[in-house]
Design a protein around this motif. Sequence first.
Motif, PDB file in Angstrom:
ATOM      1  N   THR A  89       4.159  20.100   2.757  1.00  0.00           N
ATOM      2  CA  THR A  89       3.354  19.527   1.695  1.00  0.00           C
ATOM      3  C   THR A  89       3.516  18.012   1.689  1.00  0.00           C
ATOM      4  OG1 THR A  89       3.793  21.515   0.421  1.00  0.00           O
ATOM      5  CG2 THR A  89       2.843  19.683  -0.753  1.00  0.00           C
ATOM      6  N   GLU A 135       0.604  15.274  -2.546  1.00  0.00           N
ATOM      7  CA  GLU A 135       0.293  16.602  -3.054  1.00  0.00           C
ATOM      8  C   GLU A 135       1.453  17.133  -3.912  1.00  0.00           C
ATOM      9  OE1 GLU A 135      -1.225  20.971  -1.474  1.00  0.00           O
ATOM     10  OE2 GLU A 135      -0.725  19.423  -0.019  1.00  0.00           O
ATOM     11  N   ARG A 136       2.665  16.861  -3.487  1.00  0.00           N
ATOM     12  CA  ARG A 136       3.833  17.275  -4.275  1.00  0.00           C
ATOM     13  C   ARG A 136       3.817  16.642  -5.656  1.00  0.00           C
ATOM     14  NH1 ARG A 136       9.355  17.406  -0.671  1.00  0.00           N
ATOM     15  NH2 ARG A 136       8.537  18.747   0.944  1.00  0.00           N
ATOM     16  N   LEU A 193       1.389  18.478  -7.736  1.00  0.00           N
ATOM     17  CA  LEU A 193       1.910  19.795  -8.091  1.00  0.00           C
ATOM     18  C   LEU A 193       3.011  19.683  -9.148  1.00  0.00           C
ATOM     19  CD1 LEU A 193       1.993  21.377  -4.530  1.00  0.00           C
ATOM     20  CD2 LEU A 193       0.474  22.026  -6.415  1.00  0.00           C
ATOM     21  N   LEU A 227       3.091  28.728  -5.171  1.00  0.00           N
ATOM     22  CA  LEU A 227       4.382  28.230  -4.705  1.00  0.00           C
ATOM     23  C   LEU A 227       5.490  29.140  -5.208  1.00  0.00           C
ATOM     24  CD1 LEU A 227       3.907  24.527  -5.786  1.00  0.00           C
ATOM     25  CD2 LEU A 227       3.847  25.365  -3.449  1.00  0.00           C
ATOM     26  N   THR A 287      11.061  26.945  -3.849  1.00  0.00           N
ATOM     27  CA  THR A 287      10.545  25.808  -3.081  1.00  0.00           C
ATOM     28  C   THR A 287      10.488  24.563  -3.957  1.00  0.00           C
ATOM     29  OG1 THR A 287       9.277  27.197  -1.583  1.00  0.00           O
ATOM     30  CG2 THR A 287       8.527  24.922  -1.832  1.00  0.00           C
ATOM     31  N   TRP A 335      12.398  20.930  -3.605  1.00  0.00           N
ATOM     32  CA  TRP A 335      11.707  19.641  -3.641  1.00  0.00           C
ATOM     33  C   TRP A 335      12.336  18.735  -4.684  1.00  0.00           C
ATOM     34  CZ3 TRP A 335       5.895  21.414  -3.980  1.00  0.00           C
ATOM     35  CH2 TRP A 335       5.502  21.945  -2.752  1.00  0.00           C
ATOM     36  N   ASP A 373      11.434  20.419   3.539  1.00  0.00           N
ATOM     37  CA  ASP A 373      10.726  21.701   3.661  1.00  0.00           C
ATOM     38  C   ASP A 373      11.328  22.509   4.792  1.00  0.00           C
ATOM     39  OD1 ASP A 373       8.891  21.129   1.688  1.00  0.00           O
ATOM     40  OD2 ASP A 373       7.401  20.333   3.072  1.00  0.00           O
TER      41      ASP A 373
END
Length: 69
Positions: free
Chosen positions: A2, A6-7, A10, A33, A37, A41, A47
């Motif tokens: 990711t 984008e993280r 999210l 998700l 995970t 993060w 990842d």
Amino acid sequence: MTAPEERKELFSLINEATLAGAHQAHACNILGLSARTVQRWQRGEPDAVSQTAEVLLRVTVGWAGLLIL
């Protein structure tokens, strides 16, 4: 894997959901998700996919070097 942008998005969505009273695991599930995970993060762990890709790259490059010899 990711992308960092984008993280961020999210994380923002998950944070918004949890502030509204949702459980983090449920918010993660809705986004596709795993809660685990997202926890990795948040701790800054890489990842699993990127680690696997790095290992595959090393192996591939190693084999290519052997084939050239």
